[in-house]
Scaffold this motif. Structure first.
Motif, PDB file in Angstrom:
ATOM      1  N   ARG A 124     -27.818 -10.184 -25.285  1.00  0.00           N
ATOM      2  CA  ARG A 124     -26.494 -10.788 -25.131  1.00  0.00           C
ATOM      3  C   ARG A 124     -25.393  -9.740 -25.223  1.00  0.00           C
ATOM      4  NH1 ARG A 124     -23.614 -10.908 -29.769  1.00  0.00           N
ATOM      5  NH2 ARG A 124     -24.748 -10.441 -31.675  1.00  0.00           N
ATOM      6  N   ALA A 156     -25.140 -15.521 -22.454  1.00  0.00           N
ATOM      7  CA  ALA A 156     -26.069 -14.808 -23.322  1.00  0.00           C
ATOM      8  C   ALA A 156     -27.304 -14.360 -22.550  1.00  0.00           C
ATOM      9  CB  ALA A 156     -26.466 -15.694 -24.504  1.00  0.00           C
ATOM     10  N   VAL A 197     -25.764 -18.373 -28.798  1.00  0.00           N
ATOM     11  CA  VAL A 197     -25.601 -17.016 -28.275  1.00  0.00           C
ATOM     12  C   VAL A 197     -26.343 -15.973 -29.099  1.00  0.00           C
ATOM     13  CG1 VAL A 197     -23.909 -15.180 -27.864  1.00  0.00           C
ATOM     14  CG2 VAL A 197     -23.393 -17.533 -27.173  1.00  0.00           C
TER      15      VAL A 197
END
Length: 376
Positions: free
Chosen positions: A140, A111, A134
């Motif tokens: 990301r 991420a 994430v």
């Protein structure tokens, strides 16, 4: 934080690690022989395993010079999203075998570095926990969940609902492994998964009862493979989810066209890292015919043997929308947890930018022009 062998888990990079090959060599310090065999081994004589790396190395680049390169970038479009670069972490099982932080470390690194993440069905971390790590990261990459089609349909529905609720953006259905390959290296090393590491997202599923076999029948063909996925199963899967479904392990052009006809949202050209059927062609050779077969109807991704930024550039030049990186991530994870995974991804990103600049590619749209004629 300690490993199962009692040693403190590493969190800093070893000295002298400047390439993915270095990461692999140093990871041997942290992985016992059996786990190394599981992570690094392939099927049978490992011909396909070796071919995957060698095939990218054989492809040649022919640079252009004196081009304007300022303002260049590595961005690509994939399934309606803009990615900062065309790299995702491939789905890999039981990552806590490499490091106590397992998938959590991999997720954080991916991420932070803008890489997509495909979480394995056989992860050792709850899918909800991975998603929470994430999703808040603004740069990301995509967050996808890999599936094996299980006979327990009620469990599959429940699992997919969990995936949707957690915020995953696509499903990746692995279709090339109805049975496990004959992994000689793994068997010689006596690999056995330690009991404390389980596929936590599969808890509660019901295993099918073995079918009674008549004399002369095969336990493989007359029992296990009665549950192997078919095109009809893809239709059923599409009927219970709103998420796009990519098929991983499609390598024959006819199957690529069939997948598009059955509503697949994308294809991942993969030979399972050489872990299933040995003597398959390398993915670098399988990619161009698949791109030609689907004619842009869906994105085509590729994995297998990516070890350099030049490999990423070559894959995009051959028509891939993005690449998936597998074993090198595990090596980085073993060496330094999240720091090691981030270093692997950063090396690939830096090498990709260097390769683009030296080939005269301002963006990845220029990549096809970087290939040498008949360089394959």
């Amino acid at each position: 934080m300690t490993r199962t062998d009692g040693r403190a888990a590493p969190t800093t990079l070893p000295e002298g690690v400047v390439s993915l090959a270095d990461h692999e060599r140093h990871s041997a310090k942290w992985l016992d022989a059996a786990v190394q065999a599981y992570f690094n081994g392939g099927a049978a004589d490992e011909i396909t395993l070796r071919a995957n790396i060698a095939a990218w190395q054989r492809i040649e680049l022919l640079p252009r010079v004196m081009r304007r390169l300022e303002g260049g970038h590595t961005r690509v479009e994939l399934l309606g999203r803009t990615l900062v670069h065309p790299m995702l972490v491939a789905p890999m099982a039981y990552q806590q075998l490499a490091h106590p932080q397992g998938e959590q470390a991999t997720a954080l690194a991916a991420a932070t570095l803008g890489a997509g993440l495909v979480l394995s069905t056989q992860a050792t971390t709850l899918l909800e926990d991975v998603a929470r790590l994430v999703l808040p990261e603004p740069l990301r990459g995509p967050l996808w969940f890999q599936l094996y089609l299980l006979p327990d349909r009620d469990f599959m529905r429940e699992l997919i609902h969990r995936v949707e609720a957690a915020g995953f953006e696509a499903l990746v259905l692995t279709v090339d492994a109805p049975v496990q390959g004959a992994r000689d290296r793994e068997r010689r090393a006596g690999f056995r998964r330690a009991g404390e590491f389980s596929a936590v997202n599969l808890a509660g599923r019901r295993a099918p009862k073995p079918l009674p076999l008549q004399p002369g029948q095969s336990a493989l063909f007359d029992d296990l493979l009665t549950h192997a996925p078919t095109w009809d199963d893809l239709g059923w899967l599409r009927s219970i989810t709103h998420l796009p479904i990519l098929l991983k392990g499609v390598v024959h052009p006819d199957d690529g066209r069939e997948a598009v006809a059955h509503g697949a949202a994308g294809l991942i050209v993969s030979n399972h890292g050489g872990r299933t059927l040995d003597t398959m062609p390398a993915t670098a050779a399988l990619l161009p015919p698949m791109v030609q077969a689907v004619q842009g109807a869906v994105p085509v991704l590729v994995d297998g043997g990516i070890r350099r930024g030049t490999d990423v550039l070559k894959a995009v030049a051959l028509g891939a929308s993005a690449v998936l990186v597998g074993r090198p991530v595990l090596h980085g994870l073993a060496n330094a947890g999240a720091v090691g995974v981030a270093h692997v991804l950063r090396l690939l990103r830096d090498e990709l930018e260097i390769a683009m600049a030296l080939s005269g590619c301002r963006t990845l749209a220029d990549a096809p022009g970087a290939l040498a004629p008949d360089g394959r």
